[in-house]
Design a protein around this motif. Structure first.
Motif, PDB file in Angstrom:
ATOM      1  N   UNK A 146      56.416  48.063  51.539  1.00 56.49           N
ATOM      2  CA  UNK A 146      55.699  46.921  52.079  1.00 56.49           C
ATOM      3  C   UNK A 146      56.652  45.983  52.794  1.00 56.49           C
ATOM      4  N   UNK A 147      56.116  44.896  53.303  1.00 52.63           N
ATOM      5  CA  UNK A 147      56.921  43.909  54.015  1.00 52.63           C
ATOM      6  C   UNK A 147      57.947  43.284  53.065  1.00 52.63           C
ATOM      7  N   UNK A 148      59.138  43.019  53.596  1.00 55.72           N
ATOM      8  CA  UNK A 148      60.227  42.477  52.771  1.00 55.72           C
ATOM      9  C   UNK A 148      59.817  41.235  51.992  1.00 55.72           C
ATOM     10  N   UNK A 149      59.152  40.286  52.655  1.00 51.89           N
ATOM     11  CA  UNK A 149      58.783  39.042  51.982  1.00 51.89           C
ATOM     12  C   UNK A 149      57.853  39.317  50.793  1.00 51.89           C
ATOM     13  N   UNK A 150      56.831  40.112  51.000  1.00 54.96           N
ATOM     14  CA  UNK A 150      55.873  40.395  49.927  1.00 54.96           C
ATOM     15  C   UNK A 150      56.543  41.124  48.765  1.00 54.96           C
ATOM     16  N   UNK A 151      57.396  42.082  49.080  1.00 54.10           N
ATOM     17  CA  UNK A 151      58.095  42.829  48.025  1.00 54.10           C
ATOM     18  C   UNK A 151      59.014  41.880  47.253  1.00 54.10           C
ATOM     19  N   UNK A 152      59.676  40.974  47.945  1.00 55.34           N
ATOM     20  CA  UNK A 152      60.553  40.001  47.272  1.00 55.34           C
ATOM     21  C   UNK A 152      59.761  39.095  46.343  1.00 55.34           C
ATOM     22  N   UNK A 153      58.618  38.620  46.814  1.00 53.64           N
ATOM     23  CA  UNK A 153      57.769  37.757  45.983  1.00 53.64           C
ATOM     24  C   UNK A 153      57.345  38.497  44.712  1.00 53.64           C
ATOM     25  N   UNK A 154      57.076  39.783  44.846  1.00 49.50           N
ATOM     26  CA  UNK A 154      56.575  40.587  43.725  1.00 49.50           C
ATOM     27  C   UNK A 154      57.681  41.230  42.891  1.00 49.50           C
ATOM     28  N   UNK A 155      58.935  40.974  43.213  1.00 47.18           N
ATOM     29  CA  UNK A 155      60.051  41.591  42.490  1.00 47.18           C
ATOM     30  C   UNK A 155      59.973  41.396  40.974  1.00 47.18           C
ATOM     31  N   UNK A 156      59.579  40.223  40.467  1.00 46.68           N
ATOM     32  CA  UNK A 156      59.471  40.098  39.001  1.00 46.68           C
ATOM     33  C   UNK A 156      58.452  41.065  38.390  1.00 46.68           C
ATOM     34  N   UNK A 157      57.409  41.380  39.120  1.00 48.97           N
ATOM     35  CA  UNK A 157      56.414  42.349  38.651  1.00 48.97           C
ATOM     36  C   UNK A 157      57.041  43.728  38.564  1.00 48.97           C
ATOM     37  N   UNK A 158      57.739  44.120  39.627  1.00 53.39           N
ATOM     38  CA  UNK A 158      58.344  45.447  39.659  1.00 53.39           C
ATOM     39  C   UNK A 158      59.437  45.586  38.599  1.00 53.39           C
ATOM     40  N   UNK A 159      60.201  44.531  38.377  1.00 53.09           N
ATOM     41  CA  UNK A 159      61.232  44.580  37.333  1.00 53.09           C
ATOM     42  C   UNK A 159      60.596  44.715  35.956  1.00 53.09           C
ATOM     43  N   UNK A 160      59.463  44.036  35.742  1.00 53.63           N
ATOM     44  CA  UNK A 160      58.780  44.120  34.443  1.00 53.63           C
ATOM     45  C   UNK A 160      58.223  45.522  34.191  1.00 53.63           C
ATOM     46  N   UNK A 161      57.761  46.168  35.245  1.00 54.98           N
ATOM     47  CA  UNK A 161      57.138  47.483  35.093  1.00 54.98           C
ATOM     48  C   UNK A 161      58.145  48.630  35.013  1.00 54.98           C
ATOM     49  N   UNK A 162      59.231  48.530  35.744  1.00 51.86           N
ATOM     50  CA  UNK A 162      60.208  49.628  35.831  1.00 51.86           C
ATOM     51  C   UNK A 162      60.988  49.768  34.530  1.00 51.86           C
ATOM     52  N   UNK A 163      61.450  50.982  34.246  1.00 53.45           N
ATOM     53  CA  UNK A 163      62.152  51.208  32.987  1.00 53.45           C
ATOM     54  C   UNK A 163      63.517  50.533  32.912  1.00 53.45           C
ATOM     55  N   UNK A 164      64.191  50.349  34.021  1.00 49.68           N
ATOM     56  CA  UNK A 164      65.532  49.764  33.998  1.00 49.68           C
ATOM     57  C   UNK A 164      66.594  50.833  33.816  1.00 49.68           C
ATOM     58  N   UNK A 165      67.766  50.548  34.295  1.00 47.95           N
ATOM     59  CA  UNK A 165      68.831  51.557  34.326  1.00 47.95           C
ATOM     60  C   UNK A 165      69.299  51.971  32.934  1.00 47.95           C
ATOM     61  N   UNK A 166      69.187  51.102  31.958  1.00 41.35           N
ATOM     62  CA  UNK A 166      69.668  51.425  30.620  1.00 41.35           C
ATOM     63  C   UNK A 166      68.675  52.184  29.766  1.00 41.35           C
ATOM     64  N   UNK A 167      67.530  52.540  30.300  1.00 44.36           N
ATOM     65  CA  UNK A 167      66.493  53.154  29.471  1.00 44.36           C
ATOM     66  C   UNK A 167      66.656  54.653  29.284  1.00 44.36           C
ATOM     67  N   UNK A 168      67.514  55.276  30.055  1.00 49.69           N
ATOM     68  CA  UNK A 168      67.715  56.716  29.921  1.00 49.69           C
ATOM     69  C   UNK A 168      69.199  57.018  30.110  1.00 49.69           C
ATOM     70  N   UNK A 169      69.701  58.021  29.406  1.00 45.25           N
ATOM     71  CA  UNK A 169      71.114  58.367  29.580  1.00 45.25           C
ATOM     72  C   UNK A 169      71.359  58.904  30.994  1.00 45.25           C
ATOM     73  N   UNK A 170      72.479  58.543  31.555  1.00 42.89           N
ATOM     74  CA  UNK A 170      72.859  59.007  32.886  1.00 42.89           C
ATOM     75  C   UNK A 170      73.202  60.485  32.837  1.00 42.89           C
ATOM     76  N   UNK A 171      72.926  61.191  33.924  1.00 42.15           N
ATOM     77  CA  UNK A 171      73.259  62.600  34.044  1.00 42.15           C
ATOM     78  C   UNK A 171      74.760  62.726  34.281  1.00 42.15           C
ATOM     79  N   UNK A 172      75.389  63.648  33.585  1.00 41.18           N
ATOM     80  CA  UNK A 172      76.814  63.883  33.761  1.00 41.18           C
ATOM     81  C   UNK A 172      77.033  64.531  35.122  1.00 41.18           C
TER      82      UNK A 172
END
Length: 180
Positions: A146-172
């Motif tokens: 989507x448009x940069x501005x709209x995605x930026x406004x909604x970033x807290x939503x996406x951060x809340x929904x996404x698992x985050x980098x620490x949620x799964x072990x990294x692939x070797x």
């Protein structure tokens, strides 16, 4: 931040709960109002609306005063219901509103909708979402467009929904295992 979530099935409820955990006020709408009330009684949404018009009014309101402040509306419904729901929702939206489609719509439909809504001053974000009922616990995989501005406004939503980098072990990287 306050959002309107349309579609309180098992996935929508899980998404709402993840957002609420991060301090986002989530107002829900489901055509089956009795089921929507059940979600509210269980604490899965901050509140429920009786109609799409009522949902838009609630999201636009500040401290009980209905104004014309822009709102964010999330569609967590099957792709085949997006067009009809979007058409109904648009009759109540105002310039500056943002609509996020989590319905895994065809990209051609998403492009067409984004062009149509931009002419109305409404941002459309295509956000392919997967995670199903396990998303509540594990997080949701998101493909945001989507448009940069709209995605930026909604970033807290996406951060809340996404698992985050620490949620799964990294692939070797030294093994032949895939990164999938």
């Amino acid at each position: 931040m306050k959002v309107g979530l349309i579609g309180l099935g098992r996935m929508g409820e899980g998404m709402s709960r993840r957002m609420m955990k991060e301090g986002i006020e989530v107002w829900g709408y489901r055509r089956n109002y009795a089921k929507a009330e059940e979600a509210f009684e269980k604490g899965y949404v901050s509140g429920v609306a009786t109609t799409l018009e009522n949902l838009v009014q609630i999201v636009h309101s500040e401290d009980g005063i209905i104004g014309k402040s822009p709102g964010i509306f999330q569609l967590v419904i099957p792709a085949e219901l997006v067009e009809e729901t979007l058409n109904e929702l648009l009759s109540f939206c105002v310039e500056g509103d943002i609509i996020i489609d989590h319905g895994n719509s065809n990209f051609k439909d998403s492009r067409r909708r984004a062009e149509r809504l931009s002419k109305l001053g409404i941002a459309y974000i295509d956000c392919g979402t997967s995670g199903g009922v396990y998303g509540l616990e594990r997080g949701y995989c998101l493909m945001v467009g989507g448009a940069n501005h709209a995605v930026s406004v909604c970033a807290p939503i996406f951060r809340a929904l996404a698992p985050g980098i620490g949620s799964a072990p990294r692939t070797d990287p030294t093994t032949r295992a895939t990164s999938a």
